[in-house]
Design a protein around this motif. Structure first.
Motif, PDB file in Angstrom:
ATOM      1  N   UNK A 200    -105.246 -27.995-126.662  1.00 49.96           N
ATOM      2  CA  UNK A 200    -103.930 -28.573-126.938  1.00 49.96           C
ATOM      3  C   UNK A 200    -102.815 -28.015-126.074  1.00 49.96           C
ATOM      4  N   UNK A 201    -103.123 -27.583-124.873  1.00 48.26           N
ATOM      5  CA  UNK A 201    -102.132 -26.941-124.016  1.00 48.26           C
ATOM      6  C   UNK A 201    -101.233 -27.926-123.270  1.00 48.26           C
ATOM      7  N   UNK A 202    -101.638 -29.181-123.197  1.00 45.74           N
ATOM      8  CA  UNK A 202    -100.880 -30.148-122.391  1.00 45.74           C
ATOM      9  C   UNK A 202    -100.545 -31.404-123.200  1.00 45.74           C
ATOM     10  N   UNK A 203     -99.832 -31.285-124.309  1.00 50.05           N
ATOM     11  CA  UNK A 203     -99.533 -32.484-125.093  1.00 50.05           C
ATOM     12  C   UNK A 203     -98.698 -33.502-124.334  1.00 50.05           C
ATOM     13  N   UNK A 204     -97.972 -33.047-123.304  1.00 55.79           N
ATOM     14  CA  UNK A 204     -97.175 -33.975-122.506  1.00 55.79           C
ATOM     15  C   UNK A 204     -98.032 -34.899-121.650  1.00 55.79           C
ATOM     16  N   UNK A 205     -99.300 -34.523-121.426  1.00 54.24           N
ATOM     17  CA  UNK A 205    -100.119 -35.203-120.432  1.00 54.24           C
ATOM     18  C   UNK A 205    -100.821 -36.452-120.942  1.00 54.24           C
ATOM     19  N   UNK A 206    -100.972 -36.620-122.256  1.00 62.69           N
ATOM     20  CA  UNK A 206    -101.736 -37.760-122.760  1.00 62.69           C
ATOM     21  C   UNK A 206    -101.230 -39.098-122.230  1.00 62.69           C
ATOM     22  N   UNK A 207     -99.918 -39.336-122.122  1.00 61.55           N
ATOM     23  CA  UNK A 207     -99.494 -40.614-121.548  1.00 61.55           C
ATOM     24  C   UNK A 207    -100.050 -40.873-120.159  1.00 61.55           C
ATOM     25  N   UNK A 208    -100.181 -39.828-119.349  1.00 56.18           N
ATOM     26  CA  UNK A 208    -100.698 -40.017-118.005  1.00 56.18           C
ATOM     27  C   UNK A 208    -102.094 -40.588-117.972  1.00 56.18           C
ATOM     28  N   UNK A 209    -102.916 -40.248-118.960  1.00 56.34           N
ATOM     29  CA  UNK A 209    -104.278 -40.777-119.012  1.00 56.34           C
ATOM     30  C   UNK A 209    -104.299 -42.256-119.395  1.00 56.34           C
ATOM     31  N   UNK A 210    -103.162 -42.768-119.848  1.00 55.03           N
ATOM     32  CA  UNK A 210    -103.045 -44.182-120.205  1.00 55.03           C
ATOM     33  C   UNK A 210    -102.115 -44.939-119.255  1.00 55.03           C
ATOM     34  N   UNK A 211    -101.744 -44.305-118.159  1.00 59.00           N
ATOM     35  CA  UNK A 211    -100.868 -44.947-117.188  1.00 59.00           C
ATOM     36  C   UNK A 211     -99.401 -44.863-117.535  1.00 59.00           C
ATOM     37  N   UNK A 212     -99.022 -44.018-118.493  1.00 65.15           N
ATOM     38  CA  UNK A 212     -97.636 -43.901-118.912  1.00 65.15           C
ATOM     39  C   UNK A 212     -96.865 -42.876-118.097  1.00 65.15           C
ATOM     40  N   UNK A 213     -95.547 -42.962-118.166  1.00 66.50           N
ATOM     41  CA  UNK A 213     -94.645 -42.027-117.508  1.00 66.50           C
ATOM     42  C   UNK A 213     -93.649 -41.494-118.527  1.00 66.50           C
ATOM     43  N   UNK A 214     -93.303 -40.231-118.409  1.00 66.01           N
ATOM     44  CA  UNK A 214     -92.357 -39.616-119.340  1.00 66.01           C
ATOM     45  C   UNK A 214     -90.913 -39.941-119.000  1.00 66.01           C
ATOM     46  N   UNK A 215     -90.651 -40.277-117.728  1.00 58.81           N
ATOM     47  CA  UNK A 215     -89.298 -40.624-117.300  1.00 58.81           C
ATOM     48  C   UNK A 215     -89.373 -41.410-116.007  1.00 58.81           C
ATOM     49  N   UNK A 216     -88.194 -41.864-115.545  1.00 61.92           N
ATOM     50  CA  UNK A 216     -88.171 -42.645-114.303  1.00 61.92           C
ATOM     51  C   UNK A 216     -88.144 -41.761-113.068  1.00 61.92           C
ATOM     52  N   UNK A 217     -88.194 -40.456-113.263  1.00 64.42           N
ATOM     53  CA  UNK A 217     -88.204 -39.524-112.150  1.00 64.42           C
ATOM     54  C   UNK A 217     -86.840 -39.010-111.745  1.00 64.42           C
TER      55      UNK A 217
END
Length: 449
Positions: A200-217
């Motif tokens: 559980x060290x990378x909870x921020x990363x799960x969206x990336x495995x589904x093609x998601x982005x956390x912000x517009x950069x």
């Protein structure tokens, strides 16, 4: 970039005390041989620290002008920032790549552009994603120590016993595997095929495995997109399947990461998302474990997301106010050399951040899966944390949100909307300050409303 330091009364008071009492005080007597003493604080311990100490010794023996003294320092981020606030930083600190923007924004480290240019160090020499950890707002603030990429580590014997001859390729395969291997005895779980919160060290990363982005950069946080909500719904499905209280009770029986009772090494969880370093700990604590590694699964309807991986990077910085920045960079430059970097990465059994490796580095590497981790570092689907000064708070909010999803107290959609609402004003505040200082981006999310 001309950024004003962010200091606190508590921080200054703490470092004033630390300067007198800390065993890691940087005040060192001059050497009789006249060599400049460079003080280097590093977060590692045990074999990881030993690997860097060997590189330090190699550097010290290679010349007679500089002597690097390396110290293992726990809680290194806090101690380095406090020391920098108090005006007595080490010459070099080994910190975390995900927080480079924070260090730069708070004026806690010096830019390395001129040093790097003089040394002929540039982006072309590195795997691009690793070098990009080191930049913020067009400047270079650090250089790599050791890198990491992640993959699915799986217990070969547990999979075979459940009828699986190969690791899961899709997330649907992973879910199906868990349903077979997951075993309950009454209300108690005895084993699981996979558990998103282990480790559980990378909870921020799960969206990336589904093609998601956390912000517009740049200016807009986008946690509540359909892809991200889908990712966190999938993550939460494991607690829903067995019951959040049952899963929590199961996890309470896990041993610490660095022990034979580690959930993966103890055969309680058949597969985990883990980094290149995992081989070190398996050989140390459970050498008889029959395990292998493969790319982490992707959604069946998104095959273009194959070879997704979470990247991480240990970095070397020169804190602002360091007494010997030129000499400090000489050591950092040595670490960036093929010899220094490969000596360090071999010592820690990790892949290299350099774009090219020496003949035999991969072929004779002690980690049997090193070619996988090295290739994943080049993946177009590599996942890294956002480069923003608010990442530490943002990452904590994501972790809290995932806990609420797993407990069932919030839906994934509501949890992500809450993160958006809490973090966007903080990002806007940072950007307004950067704009006032003449630093891009030129617009905040408020300008788009």
């Amino acid at each position: 970039m001309n950024l004003t330091p962010v200091l606190t009364v508590i921080g200054v008071a703490a470092i004033a005390w630390a300067a007198v009492t800390s065993e890691t005080s940087i005040q060192k007597p001059a050497r009789a041989d006249g060599r400049v003493v460079v003080t280097y604080w590093e977060k590692w311990s045990d074999f990881e620290f030993d690997a860097m100490r060997a590189v330090v010794n190699e550097f010290n023996n290679s010349q007679d002008k500089i002597f690097v003294e390396v110290l293992s320092v726990p809680n290194i981020t806090q101690k380095t920032l406090l020391a920098t606030s108090g005006g007595i930083p080490p010459d070099i600190a080994g910190l975390f790549g995900g927080n480079v923007a924070q260090y730069a924004y708070n004026n806690a480290v010096i830019p390395l552009d001129e040093f790097a240019a003089e040394a002929g160090i540039n982006r072309d020499q590195y795997i691009p994603a690793y070098y990009d950890f080191c930049t913020y707002r067009g400047q270079l603030w650090c250089l790599p120590a050791t890198p990491a990429s992640t993959a699915l580590h799986y217990n070969v014997d547990m999979l075979k016993a459940a009828g699986f001859d190969e690791p899961p390729k899709t997330l649907e395969d992973l879910d199906a595997m868990d349903k077979v291997i997951g075993r309950k005895d009454g209300d108690s779980l005895k084993s699981m095929g996979f558990l998103p919160t282990e480790p559980g060290w990378w909870p921020f990363a799960w969206p990336g495995f589904f093609g998601g982005k956390l912000w517009d950069g740049e200016t807009k946080i986008t946690m509540a997109t359909p892809e991200n909500i889908r990712a966190y719904e999938w993550m939460g499905s494991y607690s829903q399947r067995y019951g959040s209280a049952t899963v929590s009770s199961f996890q309470e029986g896990f041993g610490t990461f660095k022990s034979p009772q580690n959930a993966f090494m103890d055969s309680k969880v058949a597969a985990v998302l883990q980094g290149v370093w995992m081989h070190n700990f398996i050989t140390t604590f459970k050498p008889e474990l029959n395990y292998s590694a493969a790319p982490f699964p992707y959604p069946a309807d998104r095959p273009e997301l194959a070879n997704s991986t979470v990247l991480d990077l240990d970095i070397l910085v020169i804190p602002r106010g360091a007494k010997h920045p030129k000499e400090a960079f000489e050591f950092i430059k040595f670490v960036q050399s093929q010899k220094g970097m490969e000596m360090l990465c071999l010592g820690q059994k990790k892949n290299s951040p350099l774009a090219k490796t020496s003949p035999g580095f991969l072929e004779n590497h002690p980690n049997p899966h090193i070619k996988l981790f090295q290739s994943l570092a080049f993946s177009e689907n590599a996942i890294a944390p956002p480069k923003t000064p608010i990442w530490a708070q943002w990452g904590d909010e994501i972790r809290t949100a995932t806990q609420s999803i797993n407990s069932g107290s919030k839906t994934a959609e509501q949890a992500m909307k809450d993160v958006d609402a809490k973090m966007q004003p903080l990002l806007d505040k940072v950007i307004r300050r950067e704009r006032a200082l003449g630093i891009y981006p030129e617009k905040t999310s408020e300008d788009n409303n």
